[in-house]
Design a protein around this motif. Structure first.
Motif, PDB file in Angstrom:
ATOM      1  N   ARG A 137       0.828  -1.203   0.000  1.00 35.31           N
ATOM      2  CA  ARG A 137       0.000   0.000   0.000  1.00 35.31           C
ATOM      3  C   ARG A 137       0.865   1.258   0.000  1.00 35.31           C
ATOM      4  O   ARG A 137       0.608   2.200  -0.758  1.00 35.31           O
ATOM      5  CB  ARG A 137      -0.908   0.007   1.228  1.00 35.31           C
ATOM      6  N   SER A 141       0.522   3.608  -3.121  1.00 39.32           N
ATOM      7  CA  SER A 141      -0.157   4.848  -2.758  1.00 39.32           C
ATOM      8  C   SER A 141       0.738   6.052  -3.038  1.00 39.32           C
ATOM      9  O   SER A 141       0.270   7.084  -3.544  1.00 39.32           O
ATOM     10  CB  SER A 141      -0.562   4.831  -1.282  1.00 39.32           C
ATOM     11  N   ARG A 145      -0.133   9.076  -5.551  1.00 44.83           N
ATOM     12  CA  ARG A 145      -0.136  10.485  -5.148  1.00 44.83           C
ATOM     13  C   ARG A 145       0.721  11.324  -6.093  1.00 44.83           C
ATOM     14  O   ARG A 145       0.347  12.433  -6.475  1.00 44.83           O
ATOM     15  CB  ARG A 145       0.368  10.638  -3.713  1.00 44.83           C
ATOM     16  N   ALA A 156      -9.434  14.591  -5.440  1.00 40.53           N
ATOM     17  CA  ALA A 156      -9.477  14.176  -4.035  1.00 40.53           C
ATOM     18  C   ALA A 156      -9.794  12.687  -3.974  1.00 40.53           C
ATOM     19  O   ALA A 156     -10.967  12.285  -3.955  1.00 40.53           O
ATOM     20  CB  ALA A 156     -10.518  14.983  -3.278  1.00 40.53           C
ATOM     21  N   ILE A 157      -8.765  11.878  -3.980  1.00 42.92           N
ATOM     22  CA  ILE A 157      -8.925  10.424  -4.005  1.00 42.92           C
ATOM     23  C   ILE A 157      -8.126   9.816  -2.860  1.00 42.92           C
ATOM     24  O   ILE A 157      -6.992  10.235  -2.594  1.00 42.92           O
ATOM     25  CB  ILE A 157      -8.450   9.855  -5.353  1.00 42.92           C
ATOM     26  N   ASP A 158      -8.717   8.840  -2.192  1.00 44.25           N
ATOM     27  CA  ASP A 158      -8.026   8.120  -1.122  1.00 44.25           C
ATOM     28  C   ASP A 158      -7.051   7.139  -1.773  1.00 44.25           C
ATOM     29  O   ASP A 158      -7.440   6.051  -2.204  1.00 44.25           O
ATOM     30  CB  ASP A 158      -9.046   7.381  -0.254  1.00 44.25           C
ATOM     31  N   THR A 159      -5.803   7.543  -1.883  1.00 42.43           N
ATOM     32  CA  THR A 159      -4.832   6.712  -2.603  1.00 42.43           C
ATOM     33  C   THR A 159      -4.500   5.427  -1.852  1.00 42.43           C
ATOM     34  O   THR A 159      -4.141   4.426  -2.479  1.00 42.43           O
ATOM     35  CB  THR A 159      -3.544   7.502  -2.885  1.00 42.43           C
ATOM     36  N   ASP A 160      -4.619   5.431  -0.518  1.00 42.26           N
ATOM     37  CA  ASP A 160      -4.389   4.191   0.232  1.00 42.26           C
ATOM     38  C   ASP A 160      -5.442   3.150  -0.143  1.00 42.26           C
ATOM     39  O   ASP A 160      -5.122   1.977  -0.390  1.00 42.26           O
ATOM     40  CB  ASP A 160      -4.441   4.446   1.737  1.00 42.26           C
ATOM     41  N   ALA A 161      -6.696   3.579  -0.171  1.00 47.55           N
ATOM     42  CA  ALA A 161      -7.782   2.656  -0.523  1.00 47.55           C
ATOM     43  C   ALA A 161      -7.636   2.178  -1.964  1.00 47.55           C
ATOM     44  O   ALA A 161      -7.867   1.001  -2.268  1.00 47.55           O
ATOM     45  CB  ALA A 161      -9.133   3.331  -0.321  1.00 47.55           C
ATOM     46  N   LEU A 162      -7.246   3.082  -2.849  1.00 48.72           N
ATOM     47  CA  LEU A 162      -7.070   2.693  -4.245  1.00 48.72           C
ATOM     48  C   LEU A 162      -5.898   1.723  -4.388  1.00 48.72           C
ATOM     49  O   LEU A 162      -5.984   0.748  -5.141  1.00 48.72           O
ATOM     50  CB  LEU A 162      -6.831   3.941  -5.106  1.00 48.72           C
ATOM     51  N   ASP A 164      -4.930  -0.395  -2.171  1.00 49.11           N
ATOM     52  CA  ASP A 164      -5.362  -1.696  -1.650  1.00 49.11           C
ATOM     53  C   ASP A 164      -6.119  -2.505  -2.690  1.00 49.11           C
ATOM     54  O   ASP A 164      -6.245  -3.731  -2.569  1.00 49.11           O
ATOM     55  CB  ASP A 164      -6.264  -1.505  -0.423  1.00 49.11           C
TER      56      ASP A 164
END
Length: 203
Positions: A137, A141, A145, A156-162, A164
């Motif tokens: 991750r 991630s 970013r 605005a994207i949650d790169t950790d979730a993406l 995963d």
């Protein structure tokens, strides 16, 4: 030449990994591992204090190999391009292109076999898996970013979730391949993930 038993230990680990991946940890007995590896009970307990110790070493070895694959892929894309978007796409494509080879070598992921065993999760054996997931991750991630930051304004994207999603795709594809008895699903699912991320980064 001195004999330290390392070859025997590796043979036991190789046999145990095959059996656990195919049948699950609970369904794999020490006697089966001994028979599959062509070793003896004395040799097994010389190297492993218990079946639980075997599980821990299996996870450690598998996780180390996964991290080596991660480092190799990162080095490959860093050498290939300085474009942050192209790096992300190339990174995922490495695993997409290697999907057939992966499925020829194994039909499932050891992590899945371990994580479904409550006994192993409670003993802390699965902690090494969590560390592995976090390592993947962190790397992906960060790459995401960098790629998103090259756009103005950055989405605005949650790169950790993406990030995963790569792990989720791998594990889900293993289940899909086994359920449908078709190993081609691994490459197909990784290809879809790559296409979706490519569309996102190039919007």
């Amino acid at each position: 030449m001195p004999r330290d038993g390392s070859a025997t230990k590796q043979r036991i680990l190789d046999a145990a990994e095959r059996l656990v991946i195919e049948n699950g940890f609970a369904a794999t007995s020490v006697d089966q591992v001994i028979a599959e590896s062509g070793s003896s009970k004395g040799a097994f307990f010389h190297h492993f204090g218990s079946k639980l110790d075997l599980a821990r070493e299996l996870v450690d070895r598998y996780a180390a190999a996964e991290l080596a694959d991660l480092e190799k892929a990162v080095a490959q894309v860093q050498a290939a391009t300085e474009d942050p978007v192209e790096r992300v796409i190339a990174f995922i494509r490495i695993f997409e292109d290697g999907a057939d080879q992966l499925m020829a070598a194994q039909s499932n992921c050891l992590f899945v076999s371990i994580l479904t065993e409550r006994q192993l999760a409670q003993s802390g054996t699965s902690d090494r898996i969590a560390e592995n997931i976090l390592a993947w991750r962190t790397v992906l991630s960060g790459m995401l970013r960098d790629a998103l930051g090259s756009r103005a304004p950055a989405p605005a994207i949650d790169t950790d979730a993406l990030a995963d999603h790569l792990f989720v795709t791998f594990e889900g594809a293993f289940i899909l391949c086994r359920s449908m008895t078709d190993a081609r699903h691994m490459g197909a699912q990784l290809g879809v993930l790559r296409q979706l991320i490519e569309q996102l980064l190039r919007m």
